[in-house]
Design an enzyme around this catalytic site. Structure first.
Site, mmCIF file in Angstrom:
data_model
loop_
_atom_site.group_PDB
_atom_site.id
_atom_site.type_symbol
_atom_site.label_atom_id
_atom_site.label_comp_id
_atom_site.label_asym_id
_atom_site.label_seq_id
_atom_site.Cartn_x
_atom_site.Cartn_y
_atom_site.Cartn_z
ATOM 1 N N ASN A 113 -10.184 -2.923 2.720
ATOM 2 C CA ASN A 113 -9.922 -2.927 1.274
ATOM 3 C C ASN A 113 -11.227 -2.711 0.529
ATOM 4 O OD1 ASN A 113 -7.145 -3.354 1.327
ATOM 5 N ND2 ASN A 113 -7.332 -5.587 1.207
ATOM 6 N N TYR A 147 1.107 -4.107 12.225
ATOM 7 C CA TYR A 147 1.007 -2.679 11.905
ATOM 8 C C TYR A 147 1.757 -1.824 12.926
ATOM 9 C CZ TYR A 147 -2.423 -3.854 8.324
ATOM 10 O OH TYR A 147 -3.038 -4.366 7.218
ATOM 11 N N HIS A 184 0.821 -1.215 0.000
ATOM 12 C CA HIS A 184 0.000 0.000 0.000
ATOM 13 C C HIS A 184 0.857 1.269 0.000
ATOM 14 C CE1 HIS A 184 -3.870 -2.117 0.898
ATOM 15 N NE2 HIS A 184 -3.058 -2.976 1.490
HETATM 16 FE FE1 HDD Z 1 -2.385 -4.762 5.626
HETATM 17 C C1 HDD Z 1 -0.955 -1.717 5.236
HETATM 18 C C2 HDD Z 1 -5.387 -3.512 4.436
HETATM 19 C C3 HDD Z 1 -3.768 -7.901 5.788
HETATM 20 C C4 HDD Z 1 0.405 -5.887 7.122
HETATM 21 N N1 HDD Z 1 -3.043 -2.971 4.944
HETATM 22 C C5 HDD Z 1 -2.286 -1.836 4.865
HETATM 23 C C6 HDD Z 1 -3.091 -0.767 4.346
HETATM 24 C C7 HDD Z 1 -4.337 -1.278 4.121
HETATM 25 C C8 HDD Z 1 -4.303 -2.654 4.508
HETATM 26 C C9 HDD Z 1 -5.531 -0.533 3.561
HETATM 27 C C10 HDD Z 1 -2.607 0.640 4.079
HETATM 28 C C11 HDD Z 1 -2.886 1.543 5.241
HETATM 29 C C12 HDD Z 1 -2.445 2.948 4.910
HETATM 30 O O1 HDD Z 1 -3.097 3.561 4.053
HETATM 31 O O2 HDD Z 1 -1.461 3.401 5.488
HETATM 32 N N2 HDD Z 1 -4.190 -5.559 5.121
HETATM 33 C C13 HDD Z 1 -5.309 -4.877 4.754
HETATM 34 C C14 HDD Z 1 -6.436 -5.763 4.729
HETATM 35 C C15 HDD Z 1 -5.980 -6.993 5.102
HETATM 36 C C16 HDD Z 1 -4.568 -6.859 5.362
HETATM 37 C C17 HDD Z 1 -7.858 -5.360 4.380
HETATM 38 C C18 HDD Z 1 -6.730 -8.277 5.264
HETATM 39 C C19 HDD Z 1 -7.954 -8.357 5.594
HETATM 40 N N3 HDD Z 1 -1.781 -6.567 6.294
HETATM 41 C C20 HDD Z 1 -2.509 -7.729 6.300
HETATM 42 C C21 HDD Z 1 -1.756 -8.768 6.976
HETATM 43 C C22 HDD Z 1 -0.563 -8.202 7.377
HETATM 44 C C23 HDD Z 1 -0.608 -6.823 6.927
HETATM 45 C C24 HDD Z 1 -2.231 -10.185 7.197
HETATM 46 C C25 HDD Z 1 0.586 -8.797 8.110
HETATM 47 C C26 HDD Z 1 0.586 -9.877 8.790
HETATM 48 N N4 HDD Z 1 -0.560 -3.959 6.028
HETATM 49 C C27 HDD Z 1 0.423 -4.610 6.685
HETATM 50 C C28 HDD Z 1 1.626 -3.739 6.951
HETATM 51 C C29 HDD Z 1 1.157 -2.362 6.391
HETATM 52 C C30 HDD Z 1 -0.207 -2.684 5.816
HETATM 53 C C31 HDD Z 1 2.921 -4.257 6.444
HETATM 54 C C32 HDD Z 1 2.085 -1.619 5.463
HETATM 55 C C33 HDD Z 1 2.104 -0.196 5.945
HETATM 56 C C34 HDD Z 1 1.377 -0.212 7.181
HETATM 57 O O3 HDD Z 1 0.945 -1.465 7.455
HETATM 58 O O4 HDD Z 1 1.173 0.720 7.906
HETATM 59 O O5 HDD Z 1 1.903 -3.688 8.296
#
Ligand code: HDD
Length: 690
Positions: free
Chosen positions: A145, A359, A73
């Site tokens: 999402n 996160y 993202h």
């Molecule tokens: Fe995630 C970012 C949505 C599963 C780890 N995720 C991130 C963002 C969104 C989502 C919208 C961007 C937020 C922003 O605008 O800063 N992610 C989801 C959805 C998931 C999902 C709807 C499943 C239902 N995510 C998911 C899992 C993991 C992560 C299973 C890790 C185990 N997601 C992350 C992250 C991010 C992230 C690496 C990257 C930047 C951040 O968190 O802040 O931690």
């Protein structure tokens, strides 16, 4: 002003100095700067001096302007707004944000998933829909999402998913797309991803605008009322403008036309007062319902059909202010699924549970400090305080000695600091509505998680024929891009045979491969009643609201036709954009001149929802020699848009291969109503879909 050449700008002209009441440029430490054009040198042509603290501070700061982009993202666009609770749901939740009439400030960030921060806005990709509610009881982040299910069931698979989909490790391409070996290698080996793949291959991943897509909390959460009673809930954002997606060829061409298509669309809508709105809906159910379903409500690869549990609208989100600064706000905003508030709680969904760790952890590496919550965009708007202290970039200055608890400093007249509150504080639901099972420590999944295909089938069979053709064609396109791993496409088609035999056959045909043996299913799929809510085409709105109409004109165009068309489009809430070979416009039939909003070569028709061509005979003759004009019309037709053309424009339509159908009209009222829709029926005649 100091003397001599050192105070001159690059061109040798004296630089304008701040007068008395203008703000003086200073260093970060407040020292006024006398010259922001020239570094300090030893002699006019000599070396730059190390003592030049103005130069060194400026370059030092610049060198560190970038922070690590989000691992997923990374490319996003944000906006401020508010959420207004419109229904009384106190029987379900005590959360302040849901108190009827309550207005809560929000910040929203939309994103693509796979591409880097500088990638394009319109790849085939899932869109993030993250909302930070600054409630009176702390921040609630709904990090969702635009698709209600996910690729995996357990967070332990997330790094594999992301490694596979992002650019390949050795060659660092492709950027921002799943159409490559490693993604499909992984996906074809992960039957649990099949349901999400159906959504990803549908036009859901090609939204026309952030404003025209749904959002979903994905997981099952809990709502908790004042008595501590918990209900299960799924959360939905429903766009007021209805659903609208582009088609694949259009999305590809949009990438060329405007890298920032969706970012610009959001910014301009807010800037012009067309504030995007979504209604928040909830699907509420209890343990008895959960136990009666053929799927597990803790499995994030499953949805709850709206026909089974209707969506109840509880509030409205309005985005009404663009960020003041992209970096400070959109880039530094840190969303945390752990941010929940009294009245809302987690479930044992194993994907959600893993996110609860990820996160918080990522913010430390991305923003560089455990104090990221003090950055204005992340800070709660309600009072907050505890005994956590110090750390990098600490901006708070707590007074006194109270940095531990319990303490009795107050008895001595000193500030004792805050205390926990049994009644106001967040309490985890201890008696969940039903059994969040516990027991032996096991690395397993619950039994029903093994059904990987029933809902994928439900999704496919709930689509219109045109949508099904797009899904089949997307699979063909993406799997055709698998270059080296021959075993992957048949393995994927073998999985698809569990979803729908016709789909599998279409994909195999499109790839030109034999239909492989059906893959064994961990659990035999079942047929579920179809759900209209899953189709985009069944949830579009016939409207010009939020839509843009491109009007091509040239020298000699009829002034009154042009003016009345612009007025008619605007009267219906649409945006009329004038396009002409010369941006300064052209003299019209009555001698008057209209300025164009866009020059033809740089303003192709993929930027619009419908197009009109208002030209004179001579104007048309000139446009016939301009490839961009022919392409303008040809693409509008190919992208299934309404075309309103004056009789004089017919040669251009002929050259562009436009065939008469109900979407091809005269540039008047009939065009304005046609412009509110797309003509999917046109497609089989002009495109070989799978
Ligand atoms: Fe995630 C970012 C949505 C599963 C780890 N995720 C991130 C963002 C969104 C989502 C919208 C961007 C937020 C922003 O605008 O800063 N992610 C989801 C959805 C998931 C999902 C709807 C499943 C239902 N995510 C998911 C899992 C993991 C992560 C299973 C890790 C185990 N997601 C992350 C992250 C991010 C992230 C690496 C990257 C930047 C951040 O968190 O802040 O931690």
């Amino acid at each position: 002003m100091s003397n001599g050449a050192t105070n001159h700008g690059a061109g040798g002209e004296p630089h304008q100095q701040a007068s008395g009441d203008e703000q003086v440029l200073t260093t970060n430490h407040g020292v006024p700067v006398s010259d922001n054009q020239n570094s300090l040198k030893s002699g006019r042509r000599g070396p730059t001096l190390l003592e030049d603290f103005v130069l060194r501070e400026k370059i030092f700061h610049f060198d560190h302007e970038r922070i690590p982009e989000r691992i997923v993202h990374a490319r996003g666009s944000g906006a401020h707004g508010f959420f207004e609770a419109t229904a009384d749901i106190s029987e379900l939740s005590k959360a302040a944000v849901f108190k009827k009439g309550e207005k809560t400030e929000v910040f929203v960030r939309f994103s693509t998933v796979a591409g880097g921060a500088g990638s394009v806005d319109t790849p085939r990709d899932v869109r993030g829909f993250a909302v930070k509610f600054y409630t009176t009881e702390g921040n609630w982040d709904l990090v969702g999402n635009n698709i209600p299910v996910f690729f995996i069931q357990d967070a332990i698979k997330f790094p594999d998913l992301v490694h596979a989909v992002k650019m390949e490790a050795d060659r660092a391409y492709p950027q921002a797309g799943s159409a490559h070996d490693t993604f499909w290698d992984w996906a074809s080996l992960m039957p649990e991803s099949t349901h999400m793949l159906m959504w990803a291959m549908s036009d859901r991943t090609l939204p026309r605008s952030f404003r025209m897509m749904e959002g979903f909390g994905v997981h099952t959460f809990k709502l908790v009322n004042a008595d501590g009673h918990a209900s299960f809930v799924k959360l939905h954002w429903k766009p007021r403008l209805g659903l609208q997606s582009t088609i694949w060829d259009e999305a590809l061409k949009l990438q060329a036309a405007d890298n920032d298509y969706q970012r610009r669309d959001l910014w301009e809508a807010i800037d012009t007062g067309a504030f995007p709105q979504w209604d928040l809906g909830i699907q509420v159910f209890d343990q008895a319902f959960a136990e009666a379903q053929p799927y597990d409500v803790l499995d994030a690869t499953k949805l709850i059909p709206e026909e089974d549990v209707p969506v109840r609208i509880v509030g409205t989100l309005t985005l009404n202010r663009n960020p003041d600064n992209f970096f400070a706000e959109t880039e530094q905003v840190a969303f945390l699924p752990t941010n929940i508030v009294p009245g809302i709680d987690f479930t044992n969904d194993p994907l959600l549970q893993g996110r609860l760790f990820s996160y918080l952890d990522t913010q430390n590496s991305r923003l560089g400090t455990t104090n990221f919550h003090q950055i204005p965009i992340n800070a709660p708007r309600c009072p907050f305080g505890n005994f956590q202290r110090d750390g990098k970039m600490q901006t708070q200055v707590p007074k006194g000695r109270a940095n531990y608890e319990p303490n009795s400093l107050a008895a001595h007249g000193e500030e004792g600091g805050p205390r926990e509150s049994r009644d106001r504080g967040f309490r985890t639901v201890t008696a969940p509505s039903g059994s969040d099972e516990q027991g032996e420590k096991l690395r397993v999944r619950a039994e029903l998680f093994a059904d990987h295909y029933s809902q994928a089938r439900l999704f496919y069979r709930s689509q219109t024929p045109a949508e099904q053709a797009h899904i089949a064609s997307s699979f063909v396109f993406e799997l055709s891009k698998v270059g080296l791993l021959d075993q992957v496409p048949p393995r994927m088609v073998a999985n698809l045979r569990n979803v729908d035999e016709d789909l599998a056959r279409r994909v195999a045909d499109g790839l030109g491969i034999d239909l492989p043996e059906k893959a064994p299913a961990a659990r035999e799929p079942v047929d579920l009643p179809s759900s209209g809510a899953l189709s985009i085409h069944k949830n579009m709105k016939e409207t010009l609201d939020g839509r843009a109409v491109g009007i091509l004109f040239a020298e000699g165009s009829d002034a009154s036709t042009l003016d009345s068309l612009v007025a008619a489009v605007e009267a219906e809430g649409g945006k009329a954009v004038l396009v002409s070979p010369k941006v300064n416009g052209a003299p019209l039939s009555d001698g008057s001149k209209r300025k164009a909003d866009g020059q033809l070569a740089g303003t192709p028709s993929q930027l619009f929802d419908a197009v009109a061509v208002v030209v004179s005979e001579d104007g048309c003759a000139a446009l016939l020699k301009e490839a961009a004009a022919v392409q303008f019309v040809m693409d509008a037709f190919g992208h299934l848009k309404a075309i309103g053309a004056s009789a004089e424009a017919q040669p251009l339509l002929d050259k562009a291969g436009v065939q008469k159908d109900e979407g091809v009209t005269t540039p008047d009222g009939s065009f304005v109503s046609a412009a509110k829709r797309r003509f999917y029926d046109r497609e089989p005649a002009i495109r070989m879909l799978a």
